[in-house]
Design an enzyme around this catalytic site. Sequence first.
Site, short mmCIF file in Angstrom:
data_model
loop_
_atom_site.label_atom_id
_atom_site.label_comp_id
_atom_site.label_asym_id
_atom_site.label_seq_id
_atom_site.Cartn_x
_atom_site.Cartn_y
_atom_site.Cartn_z
N LYS A 14 0.84 -1.20 0.00
CA LYS A 14 0.00 0.00 0.00
C LYS A 14 0.88 1.26 0.00
O LYS A 14 2.10 1.18 0.24
CB LYS A 14 -0.92 -0.05 1.23
N ARG A 119 -0.92 -14.59 4.25
CA ARG A 119 -1.67 -13.94 5.35
C ARG A 119 -0.93 -14.12 6.68
O ARG A 119 -0.92 -13.23 7.52
CB ARG A 119 -3.08 -14.52 5.46
N ASN A 156 -1.84 -0.15 7.24
CA ASN A 156 -1.28 -1.46 7.59
C ASN A 156 -0.36 -2.04 6.52
O ASN A 156 -0.16 -3.24 6.45
CB ASN A 156 -2.39 -2.43 8.00
N HIS A 159 -1.77 -5.26 1.44
CA HIS A 159 -3.00 -6.02 1.26
C HIS A 159 -2.63 -7.42 0.80
O HIS A 159 -1.71 -7.59 0.01
CB HIS A 159 -3.89 -5.38 0.17
#
Length: 201
Positions: A14, A119, A156, A159
Amino acid sequence: MAHHKEERTYVMVKPDGVQRSLIGEIIKRFEQVGLKLVALKMFVPTAEMIEQHYTLDPEWRRVTGEKTIKGYKDKGLTPPSEDPLEITAKILANLKKYMVSGPVVAMVWKGAHAVKIIRKVVGGTEPLTSDMGTIRGDFVLDSYQMSDTDGRAVRNLVHASGSPAEAEMEISHWFKKEELIDYRLVSEQILYDVNLDGILE
Ligand code: GDP
Ligand code: MG
């Protein structure tokens, strides 16, 4: 059924990840776990592409709204609205501002359990509670409390697709077929080959 090693996932560094000079660090972590980079590009996304990205799953608005309301209640806080769609509309407006603020780096990674492994390496959505050792836990300190107070999206860094089905939708949303490269990494032999004959001379 395709072999496990054919699973793909979509990752986007990001704008804050790019500004924090973490592109290399993030790529390094996916490389060192054994996954294969099969597509990569840098660009400034449009708000339209971002809205489409988050709403590829028609259930995303409802699910994210409900999850957010539950998050407030679990912390003993009153959610700003009881309507999940109203909550998500605000989240989406903030995400659009955040994600178009500068360049992003989009990637496709391939390998066994690519979605779950990435993840795990990325960590939980909210940096305040994401585990140490994960990208979000190690490199950033944002929280929903702070981002909500300031009326912006939580920062954060990265993605990553949440499921193989989401990954396939996101890959076709951001990449043309010809931007993906089919190739073999020599390291795949030691990760996946059943027969390891040929190592000893
Ligand atoms: P991800 O897959 O880990 O990025 O998380 P989700 O797909 O569930 O959420 C996408 C984005 O929605 C996050 O990056 C946040 O910006 C936002 N979001 C999700 N859950 C919450 C929440 O509980 N509160 C707030 N303020 N934003 C949230
Ligand atoms: Mg998600």
